[in-house]
Design a protein around this motif. Sequence first.
Motif, mmCIF file in Angstrom:
data_model
loop_
_atom_site.group_PDB
_atom_site.id
_atom_site.type_symbol
_atom_site.label_atom_id
_atom_site.label_comp_id
_atom_site.label_asym_id
_atom_site.label_seq_id
_atom_site.Cartn_x
_atom_site.Cartn_y
_atom_site.Cartn_z
ATOM 1 N N ARG A 68 -14.617 9.114 6.132
ATOM 2 C CA ARG A 68 -14.942 8.071 5.635
ATOM 3 C C ARG A 68 -15.724 8.289 4.208
ATOM 4 O O ARG A 68 -16.100 7.392 3.373
ATOM 5 C CB ARG A 68 -15.939 7.178 6.449
ATOM 6 C CG ARG A 68 -15.333 6.215 7.248
ATOM 7 C CD ARG A 68 -16.199 5.472 8.132
ATOM 8 N NE ARG A 68 -17.289 6.286 9.259
ATOM 9 C CZ ARG A 68 -16.633 6.638 10.283
ATOM 10 N NH1 ARG A 68 -15.512 6.323 10.741
ATOM 11 N NH2 ARG A 68 -17.364 7.400 11.353
ATOM 12 N N THR A 69 -16.187 9.596 4.075
ATOM 13 C CA THR A 69 -16.959 9.915 3.051
ATOM 14 C C THR A 69 -16.032 10.341 1.728
ATOM 15 O O THR A 69 -16.733 9.827 0.797
ATOM 16 C CB THR A 69 -17.967 11.249 3.343
ATOM 17 O OG1 THR A 69 -16.919 12.342 3.540
ATOM 18 C CG2 THR A 69 -18.821 11.066 4.385
ATOM 19 N N ASN A 70 -14.970 10.980 1.798
ATOM 20 C CA ASN A 70 -14.270 11.110 0.652
ATOM 21 C C ASN A 70 -12.816 10.820 0.572
ATOM 22 O O ASN A 70 -11.988 11.304 -0.167
ATOM 23 C CB ASN A 70 -14.162 12.737 0.169
ATOM 24 C CG ASN A 70 -13.746 13.561 1.428
ATOM 25 O OD1 ASN A 70 -13.145 13.157 2.310
ATOM 26 N ND2 ASN A 70 -13.967 14.673 1.250
ATOM 27 N N GLY B 134 -14.110 9.766 11.462
ATOM 28 C CA GLY B 134 -13.587 8.967 10.238
ATOM 29 C C GLY B 134 -12.826 7.683 10.782
ATOM 30 O O GLY B 134 -12.990 7.191 11.737
ATOM 31 N N ASN B 135 -12.059 7.431 9.986
ATOM 32 C CA ASN B 135 -11.173 6.308 10.113
ATOM 33 C C ASN B 135 -9.877 6.878 10.807
ATOM 34 O O ASN B 135 -9.138 7.541 10.252
ATOM 35 C CB ASN B 135 -11.004 5.353 8.925
ATOM 36 C CG ASN B 135 -12.323 4.694 8.485
ATOM 37 O OD1 ASN B 135 -13.106 4.206 9.434
ATOM 38 N ND2 ASN B 135 -12.575 4.309 7.376
ATOM 39 N N LEU C 262 0.891 -1.206 0.023
ATOM 40 C CA LEU C 262 -0.184 -0.196 -0.045
ATOM 41 C C LEU C 262 1.072 1.296 -0.019
ATOM 42 O O LEU C 262 1.042 1.941 1.138
ATOM 43 C CB LEU C 262 -0.983 -0.045 1.273
ATOM 44 C CG LEU C 262 -2.031 -1.259 1.376
ATOM 45 C CD1 LEU C 262 -2.508 -1.061 2.897
ATOM 46 C CD2 LEU C 262 -2.635 -1.126 0.261
ATOM 47 N N GLN C 263 1.469 1.701 -0.934
ATOM 48 C CA GLN C 263 2.094 2.691 -1.197
ATOM 49 C C GLN C 263 1.484 3.928 -1.432
ATOM 50 O O GLN C 263 0.335 4.095 -1.464
ATOM 51 C CB GLN C 263 3.123 2.397 -2.534
ATOM 52 C CG GLN C 263 4.053 1.587 -2.217
ATOM 53 C CD GLN C 263 5.066 1.777 -0.824
ATOM 54 O OE1 GLN C 263 5.572 2.671 -1.082
ATOM 55 N NE2 GLN C 263 5.092 0.898 -0.082
ATOM 56 N N PRO C 264 1.829 5.158 -1.223
ATOM 57 C CA PRO C 264 1.524 6.423 -1.129
ATOM 58 C C PRO C 264 0.389 6.640 -2.530
ATOM 59 O O PRO C 264 -0.586 7.298 -2.448
ATOM 60 C CB PRO C 264 2.567 7.513 -1.138
ATOM 61 C CG PRO C 264 3.558 6.979 -0.518
ATOM 62 C CD PRO C 264 3.456 5.529 -0.794
ATOM 63 N N SER C 265 1.054 6.018 -3.638
ATOM 64 C CA SER C 265 -0.032 5.980 -4.790
ATOM 65 C C SER C 265 -1.534 5.721 -4.564
ATOM 66 O O SER C 265 -2.521 6.111 -5.256
ATOM 67 C CB SER C 265 0.729 5.514 -5.900
ATOM 68 O OG SER C 265 0.958 4.084 -5.896
ATOM 69 N N SER C 266 -1.591 4.530 -3.839
ATOM 70 C CA SER C 266 -2.802 3.867 -3.438
ATOM 71 C C SER C 266 -3.361 4.322 -2.237
ATOM 72 O O SER C 266 -4.562 4.375 -2.301
ATOM 73 C CB SER C 266 -2.529 2.264 -3.586
ATOM 74 O OG SER C 266 -1.895 2.125 -2.210
ATOM 75 N N LEU C 267 -2.898 5.220 -1.449
ATOM 76 C CA LEU C 267 -3.259 5.886 -0.285
ATOM 77 C C LEU C 267 -3.194 7.447 -0.404
ATOM 78 O O LEU C 267 -2.093 7.871 -0.191
ATOM 79 C CB LEU C 267 -2.919 5.497 0.824
ATOM 80 C CG LEU C 267 -3.213 3.710 1.223
ATOM 81 C CD1 LEU C 267 -2.287 3.343 2.357
ATOM 82 C CD2 LEU C 267 -4.629 3.638 1.480
ATOM 83 N N ALA C 268 -4.010 8.155 -1.092
ATOM 84 C CA ALA C 268 -3.587 9.607 -1.398
ATOM 85 C C ALA C 268 -3.238 10.391 0.055
ATOM 86 O O ALA C 268 -2.517 11.290 -0.089
ATOM 87 C CB ALA C 268 -4.758 10.288 -1.979
#
Length: 127
Positions: free
Chosen positions: A82-84, A59-60, A24-30
Motif C-alpha cells: 500500500r505504501t509504494n 498490503g492489498n 487496466l492494462q499492465p502499463s497502468s498497473l506496474a
Amino acid sequence: MSLQRNVQQQNAVTKAEIERAAALQPSSLAWLGTVLLSHKLEPASGILVRLCEVPEQEGNLMSSVWLTDTVEFWEFEAMISRTNGALIGVEGFKNATPSFPLEAGVPGTGASFGNLARQVLRETRNA
C-alpha cells in the motif's frame, strides 16, 4: 431488497465489469506486467478480465484473471504494498481455462463469464 435483473441486464453488468478490468492494462498497473512476464506471458498479448482488491495486513491482495489472445484464462493473487505499489508476492498462478466455459447461452443465466470475456477480448483487438 435486491434488484431483480433479467438475463440481458445481468450479462450487460458482467460485461461492463470485464471492460473496466480490461481498461487496466499492465502499463497502468506496474505490478501486473512484472507478474505476467515472470510467468512467461506477454502483457501485450491479453487483457485483464477480473480484478478484485482486498485490503490485508501486509498490503492489498489483488485477485486477478488474465485472458490471453489464445483464449487461456490465468488466475492468480498478487500482494501489493500500500505504501509504494510494489509487488510483495504472487500466489496460486494457474491456468484456469477449464473453469471458464465459453457457452454463449446458459439457460437462466445467459452468456457465461468466459464467453463475455472472450467478447471483450475480440472487441479490444478489433478497436
